[in-house]
Design a protein around this motif. Sequence first.
Motif, PDB file in Angstrom:
ATOM      1  N   HIS A  45       0.871  -1.142  -0.001  1.00  0.00           N
ATOM      2  CA  HIS A  45       0.175  -0.093  -0.170  1.00  0.00           C
ATOM      3  C   HIS A  45       1.139   1.265  -0.034  1.00  0.00           C
ATOM      4  CE1 HIS A  45      -3.703  -2.508   0.655  1.00  0.00           C
ATOM      5  NE2 HIS A  45      -2.720  -3.260   1.626  1.00  0.00           N
ATOM      6  N   PRO A  46       0.435   2.214  -0.501  1.00  0.00           N
ATOM      7  CA  PRO A  46       1.044   3.728  -0.504  1.00  0.00           C
ATOM      8  C   PRO A  46       1.505   4.270   0.804  1.00  0.00           C
ATOM      9  CG  PRO A  46      -0.896   3.691  -1.740  1.00  0.00           C
ATOM     10  CD  PRO A  46      -0.853   2.380  -1.267  1.00  0.00           C
ATOM     11  N   PHE A  47       2.556   4.941   0.910  1.00  0.00           N
ATOM     12  CA  PHE A  47       2.580   5.577   2.276  1.00  0.00           C
ATOM     13  C   PHE A  47       1.727   6.704   2.315  1.00  0.00           C
ATOM     14  CE2 PHE A  47       7.261   4.321   2.238  1.00  0.00           C
ATOM     15  CZ  PHE A  47       7.068   3.463   2.792  1.00  0.00           C
ATOM     16  N   GLU A  48       1.121   7.435   1.470  1.00  0.00           N
ATOM     17  CA  GLU A  48       0.241   8.572   1.391  1.00  0.00           C
ATOM     18  C   GLU A  48      -1.118   8.004   1.919  1.00  0.00           C
ATOM     19  OE1 GLU A  48       1.799   7.591  -1.207  1.00  0.00           O
ATOM     20  OE2 GLU A  48       3.218   9.270  -1.824  1.00  0.00           O
ATOM     21  N   ALA A  49      -1.620   8.565   3.087  1.00  0.00           N
ATOM     22  CA  ALA A  49      -2.989   8.106   3.664  1.00  0.00           C
ATOM     23  C   ALA A  49      -4.126   8.508   2.666  1.00  0.00           C
ATOM     24  CB  ALA A  49      -3.010   8.944   5.047  1.00  0.00           C
ATOM     25  N   ARG A  50      -3.917   9.582   1.824  1.00  0.00           N
ATOM     26  CA  ARG A  50      -5.033   9.865   0.911  1.00  0.00           C
ATOM     27  C   ARG A  50      -5.238   8.682  -0.135  1.00  0.00           C
ATOM     28  NH1 ARG A  50      -4.887  11.584  -3.995  1.00  0.00           N
ATOM     29  NH2 ARG A  50      -2.748  12.082  -3.989  1.00  0.00           N
ATOM     30  N   LEU A  51      -4.260   7.962  -0.641  1.00  0.00           N
ATOM     31  CA  LEU A  51      -4.169   7.228  -1.602  1.00  0.00           C
ATOM     32  C   LEU A  51      -4.740   5.856  -0.994  1.00  0.00           C
ATOM     33  CD1 LEU A  51      -0.757   7.898  -3.575  1.00  0.00           C
ATOM     34  CD2 LEU A  51      -3.241   8.454  -4.236  1.00  0.00           C
ATOM     35  N   ARG A  52      -4.253   5.447   0.224  1.00  0.00           N
ATOM     36  CA  ARG A  52      -4.914   4.476   0.819  1.00  0.00           C
ATOM     37  C   ARG A  52      -6.367   4.431   1.185  1.00  0.00           C
ATOM     38  NH1 ARG A  52      -0.322   5.407   4.008  1.00  0.00           N
ATOM     39  NH2 ARG A  52      -1.642   5.615   5.892  1.00  0.00           N
ATOM     40  N   GLY A  53      -6.516   5.511   1.325  1.00  0.00           N
ATOM     41  CA  GLY A  53      -8.114   5.871   1.900  1.00  0.00           C
ATOM     42  C   GLY A  53      -8.967   5.944   0.650  1.00  0.00           C
TER      43      GLY A  53
ATOM     44  N   LEU B 276      -6.315   2.180  -3.054  1.00  0.00           N
ATOM     45  CA  LEU B 276      -5.397   2.138  -3.940  1.00  0.00           C
ATOM     46  C   LEU B 276      -4.308   1.165  -3.380  1.00  0.00           C
ATOM     47  CD1 LEU B 276      -5.048   5.396  -5.705  1.00  0.00           C
ATOM     48  CD2 LEU B 276      -6.248   3.372  -6.425  1.00  0.00           C
ATOM     49  N   GLU B 277      -3.806   0.312  -3.833  1.00  0.00           N
ATOM     50  CA  GLU B 277      -2.705  -0.700  -3.420  1.00  0.00           C
ATOM     51  C   GLU B 277      -1.772  -0.864  -4.857  1.00  0.00           C
ATOM     52  OE1 GLU B 277      -3.977  -5.096  -3.375  1.00  0.00           O
ATOM     53  OE2 GLU B 277      -5.514  -3.807  -2.402  1.00  0.00           O
ATOM     54  N   TYR B 278      -0.760  -1.688  -4.574  1.00  0.00           N
ATOM     55  CA  TYR B 278       0.092  -2.023  -5.441  1.00  0.00           C
ATOM     56  C   TYR B 278       0.438  -3.700  -5.611  1.00  0.00           C
ATOM     57  CZ  TYR B 278       4.043  -1.414  -2.468  1.00  0.00           C
ATOM     58  OH  TYR B 278       4.744  -1.635  -1.429  1.00  0.00           O
ATOM     59  N   ALA B 279       0.833  -4.160  -6.380  1.00  0.00           N
ATOM     60  CA  ALA B 279       1.452  -5.433  -6.385  1.00  0.00           C
ATOM     61  C   ALA B 279       2.546  -5.881  -7.169  1.00  0.00           C
ATOM     62  CB  ALA B 279       0.289  -6.588  -6.983  1.00  0.00           C
ATOM     63  N   LYS B 280       3.530  -6.581  -6.455  1.00  0.00           N
ATOM     64  CA  LYS B 280       4.965  -6.823  -7.043  1.00  0.00           C
ATOM     65  C   LYS B 280       5.173  -8.372  -6.957  1.00  0.00           C
ATOM     66  CE  LYS B 280       6.898  -2.294  -6.393  1.00  0.00           C
ATOM     67  NZ  LYS B 280       7.842  -1.569  -5.933  1.00  0.00           N
TER      68      LYS B 280
END
Length: 193
Positions: free
Chosen positions: A114-122, A125-129
């Motif tokens: 998950h991104p560090f930015e709280a707004r993006l998590r809210g 949004l997530e990522y996968a590697k």
Amino acid sequence: MTESEKAQLGQLYNANHDPQLLNRRTWAKNLCMDYNQLRWGEGVKRTALLQELLGICGEDAVIEPPFFVDYGKNICIGRSFYANHNLVILDGATVTIGNNVFIGPNCTISTAGHPFEARLRGEGLEYAKAVTIGSNVWIGMGVQICPGVTIGDNAVIGAGSVVTKDVPAGWLAYGNPCAPVKAVEEKPVRRIL
């Protein structure tokens, strides 16, 4: 570009509001539930469910229930695979596991972050590697494997480790964070007659 395509490329994607991903997760979690409810002697049914659930699965793979995945189809498992109870694989991206791999109980392999930015998590949004585990690898109990990690062939990961970086082939690694400690030596096999 679909949310699934973004996930496979390691870009931020929304897994919580995309109907395609939600349906795929529901399908996979229902198959996991079916798998986890089978009785011990129903090995043929267990193998058939694994073959249906996973992208690629060696016919001799054994995964002790309970077993949980996000999507299933992003997981490729080689021959002679054994995982003890409580394996969790969060497979937003590809998880590739080689041949002759043993995984102890209570382990997690996660491609999700998950991104560090709280707004993006809210925003959900997530990522996968992708995660890659080579052949002839032994992963001890309680190991956590983080997104983007590659574990080389013939490596051994000590119990309770948190693997945040790649582990080279042929090395014993352990700790939190997990670090290579020494090369694994091949010793002569003692035969008892």
